[in-house]
Design an enzyme around this catalytic site. Structure first.
Site, PDB file in Angstrom:
ATOM      1  N   HIS A 234      29.201  39.195  43.706  1.00 37.63           N
ATOM      2  CA  HIS A 234      28.190  39.144  42.629  1.00 37.63           C
ATOM      3  C   HIS A 234      27.056  38.171  42.949  1.00 37.63           C
ATOM      4  CE1 HIS A 234      30.563  41.627  40.029  1.00 37.63           C
ATOM      5  NE2 HIS A 234      31.553  40.757  39.924  1.00 37.63           N
TER       6      HIS A 234
ATOM      7  N   ASP B  39      41.186  43.619  41.495  1.00 43.88           N
ATOM      8  CA  ASP B  39      41.167  43.684  40.035  1.00 43.88           C
ATOM      9  C   ASP B  39      41.143  45.119  39.517  1.00 43.88           C
ATOM     10  OD1 ASP B  39      38.618  43.843  41.082  1.00 43.88           O
ATOM     11  OD2 ASP B  39      37.836  42.126  39.980  1.00 43.88           O
TER      12      ASP B  39
ATOM     13  N   ASP C 185      36.471  46.174  44.829  1.00 43.98           N
ATOM     14  CA  ASP C 185      36.650  45.346  43.636  1.00 43.98           C
ATOM     15  C   ASP C 185      36.290  46.203  42.418  1.00 43.98           C
ATOM     16  OD1 ASP C 185      36.529  42.092  42.815  1.00 43.98           O
ATOM     17  OD2 ASP C 185      35.408  43.404  41.457  1.00 43.98           O
TER      18      ASP C 185
ATOM     19  N   HIS D 230      34.617  45.569  39.931  1.00 37.07           N
ATOM     20  CA  HIS D 230      33.249  45.334  39.469  1.00 37.07           C
ATOM     21  C   HIS D 230      32.243  45.765  40.547  1.00 37.07           C
ATOM     22  CE1 HIS D 230      35.758  42.250  37.372  1.00 37.07           C
ATOM     23  NE2 HIS D 230      35.078  42.705  36.324  1.00 37.07           N
TER      24      HIS D 230
HETATM   25  C1  X5A Z   1      34.607  38.635  41.541  1.00 39.58           C
HETATM   26  C2  X5A Z   1      34.881  39.172  40.164  1.00 39.58           C
HETATM   27  C3  X5A Z   1      34.286  39.204  37.860  1.00 39.58           C
HETATM   28  C4  X5A Z   1      33.384  38.522  36.910  1.00 39.58           C
HETATM   29  C5  X5A Z   1      33.683  38.926  35.503  1.00 39.58           C
HETATM   30  C6  X5A Z   1      32.889  38.091  34.534  1.00 39.58           C
HETATM   31  N1  X5A Z   1      34.090  38.754  39.196  1.00 39.58           N
HETATM   32  N2  X5A Z   1      33.197  38.450  33.185  1.00 39.58           N
HETATM   33  O1  X5A Z   1      35.808  39.943  39.967  1.00 39.58           O
HETATM   34 ZN    ZN Z   2      35.870  41.936  40.257  1.00 41.15          ZN
END
Ligand code: X5A
Ligand code: ZN
Length: 621
Positions: free
Chosen positions: A143, A276, A183, A185
């Site tokens: 991110h 995740d 991931d 996200h």
């Molecule tokens: C690296 C990662 C997730 C951030 C979530 C914030 N970040 N709510 O999995």
């Molecule tokens: Zn993530």
């Protein structure tokens, strides 16, 4: 104990360093991205004797000059200094200026180690000193933007390593890098860093939920395909919902990633390996098993001569991430054929997403242009399951508990691909059909297309006590409800009709008084962008309404899922979306409809509200 030398043995690098555990929340607050994550992974690998069979490496700090290939001098300075004493009093405030970031005394060192570690193992794999490697690092990186820490990420470890190979080690012959970001996200930072660079093919599969899932911007959309010389070298597979698992990921591998990897022919693969999306992750809501991860990894080992680097990103269930990394380590060590099986079919939405992605990218990757066999599309999917609270009560308020729990299925695929020609939706917004868009507090608006030729004659009296009259009148008019955001997820939307709840809802919905299923469902791209008025509008009152944006370019497109429901049901949906059904302990739906035929008449005549009115509403927000 040294492992016995065997020339056929795969040399797998394994990097872990306790110093990366020193990055933690400043006052010991509970946080999903905590030091126990990498400890749990390491302990699991040790208990299985994995390190003995690998080349174990410890972390090295990245040098600023290499970090500078993806991050600004300002950002590097911040991360370099953030853990020093002179920042003690400001650290909390500075962290709060970023999105989902904390800093402590160990953050700076851990960030440099995480980036340096991914660089180190990547270089060794590129050189051929190692066949592949796993870097168990934190903080994660994908991110992190060039000038911004974000989403638990400080430096973009994988991006730094990729740039290092391309720019600083040309002699290693790495010209093309495939980054696979699994991931849960979207890897926004990595995407942006290589957006116009064809030397890096960035592939990310992530929950998108129509832009509602973190990082909740449009960046993760399948429309983001890269720019300039990088056009076609950015591939996003945006899930419409959670619940994705092994079958969904394998389908994306087979029908998107692998055909592209085959023709791109990367020199090395870097995996932004967040875990995740694993089953039982508290943030992801997906369900990849260790077997699923091992399959995904195995399928990649056929490319780049097996040169694969895995760098840890997210993953917040300690057991799930440890089991998943273990399964991956075993694949890299090529110990035995994989054992396991995929327990389900892909979701219906998975085939839709795969087709969208293939369509978007087929001019760049001819392998994606062949039609998927109809057999796969029509029969090979599993329905979503939803909890329903059924009640015999005819009131629009239903007890939250005590209802029978049943499972319903999404309607079948044929319904979704029903020919558009049958529908009375006017693309150009001319003629009889009108489009107006409602938005609720959760950003899920509505499209209506007027069907009743005699609106005035049927107009109900809003002030009549009780609800029977307006209900019976509005039940005779059908509209197309065009949904956005979470309501595009059919099981979620159906709760407003049938009652019940899905993941993400705080409490069960009572459902509409008329619980009959939508008479049609269609996915459609409509012209224009939508304007969203968030809470309240003069015409429609509480609940707010969104209209086709009067200033939007005619070429702008909005993609939505439309449901054919009655105007009566539509009003019940409005009430529930805006939680009005609970106010005063009595359903407001029993009184007057929020939107009736006269309201539709106004929109039909004007096409949309005057621009001035919209501007006033925008200011008010
Ligand atoms: C690296 C990662 C997730 C951030 C979530 C914030 N970040 N709510 O999995
Ligand atoms: Zn993530």
């Amino acid at each position: 104990m040294a492992a016995p030398e065997d020339p056929h043995r795969r040399r797998v690098g394994l990097l872990y360093d306790e110093r990366m555990c020193r990055h933690a929340t400043p006052d010991g607050e509970i946080h999903p991205e905590n030091p126990d994550r990498i400890r749990a992974i390491w302990q699991k690998l040790e208990s299985e004797g994995i390190p003995l069979r690998c080349v174990v490496l410890s972390a090295k700090e990245a040098e600023d000059k290499y970090i500078a290939s993806v991050h600004t001098a300002r950002h590097i300075k911040l991360i370099k200094n953030i853990s020093s004493k002179k920042f003690n009093s400001q650290r909390l405030r500075i962290a709060s200026e970023f999105n989902s970031i904390y800093f402590n005394k160990g953050s700076s060192e851990a960030s440099y180690l995480a980036a340096g570690s991914v660089m180190e193992v990547s270089e060794k794999v590129a050189k051929g000193d190692l066949d592949s490697a796993i870097a168990i690092v934190r903080p994660p990186g994908h991110h992190a933007e060039s000038d911004e820490a974000m989403g638990f990420c400080l430096f973009n470890n994988v991006a730094i390593a990729a740039n290092f190979l391309l720019n600083e080690r040309p002699e290693l012959g790495i010209r093309k890098i495939l980054i696979v970001d699994w991931d849960v996200h979207h890897g926004n930072g990595t995407q942006n860093m290589f957006y116009n660079d064809p030397r890096v093919l960035f592939f990310s599969v992530h929950r998108f939920d129509f832009g509602m899932f973190y990082p909740a911007s449009g960046d993760g959309s399948y429309c983001m395909i890269g720019e300039g010389p990088g056009a076609g070298y950015n591939i996003n597979v945006p899930w419409e919902q959670g619940q994705c698992g092994d079958a969904d990921y394998v389908a994306v591998w087979d029908h998107v990633l692998l055909p592209v990897a085959e023709s791109y022919d990367p020199d090395i693969i870097l995996i932004s390996a967040g875990f995740d999306a694993a089953v039982d992750d508290p943030l992801g809501g997906c369900c990849i098993t260790p077997y699923g991860y091992s399959l995904m990894l195995k399928k990649l080992m056929g490319f780049a001569q097996g040169k694969i680097v895995m760098a840890l990103e997210g993953g917040y269930n300690l057991k799930s991430i440890a089991d998943s990394v273990l399964a991956c380590a075993k694949v890299l060590l090529e110990e035995k054929p994989l054992v396991g099986s995929i327990k389900a079919q892909p979701l219906e939405s998975t085939w839709r997403v795969i087709q969208e992605v293939r369509h978007e990218l087929k001019t760049f990757w001819p392998a994606l242009s062949v039609e998927l066999p109809q057999k796969v599309l029509v029969s090979n999917w599993r329905p979503c399951s939803v909890e329903l609270n059924l009640s015999s009560s005819s009131e629009s308020i239903v007890e939250n508990d005590g209802g029978a729990s049943v499972t319903i299925c999404a309607t079948n695929f044929v319904e979704i691909i029903e020919p558009l020609s049958k529908l009375n939706i006017d693309e150009d917004n001319h003629g009889k059909a009108i489009t107006l868009d409602h938005i609720a507090t959760d950003k899920s608006p509505v499209v209506l297309s007027e069907e009743c030729p005699n609106a005035q004659a049927l107009m109900p009296d809003k002030n009549v006590d009780g609800c029977t009259r307006w209900r019976s009148v509005l039940s005779k008019t059908e509209v197309w409800y065009g949904s956005y955001g979470s309501n595009m997820w059919k099981p979620g939307f159906l709760c407003y009709i049938k009652g019940g709840k899905v993941e993400g809802m705080n409490e069960p919905c009572p459902g509409s008084q008329d619980k009959s299923s939508p008479k049609g469902v269609i996915w459609k791209t409509v012209p224009h962008q939508l304007f969203f008025a968030r809470s309240l509008t003069r015409t429609w009152g509480k609940g707010g309404v969104a209209f086709l944006h009067p200033e939007s370019n005619k070429n702008d497109k909005a993609y939505m899922c439309m449901y054919r429901i009655t105007l009566e049901q539509f009003n019940d949906v409005l009430l529930q979306e805006n939680s009005l059904h609970q106010e005063n302990g009595k359903s407001q739906g029993a009184g007057a409809p929020l939107l009736d035929l006269s309201d539709i008449g106004v929109v039909a005549e004007n096409k949309s509200l005057p621009l001035e009115a919209l501007k006033v509403l925008m200011l008010r927000d």
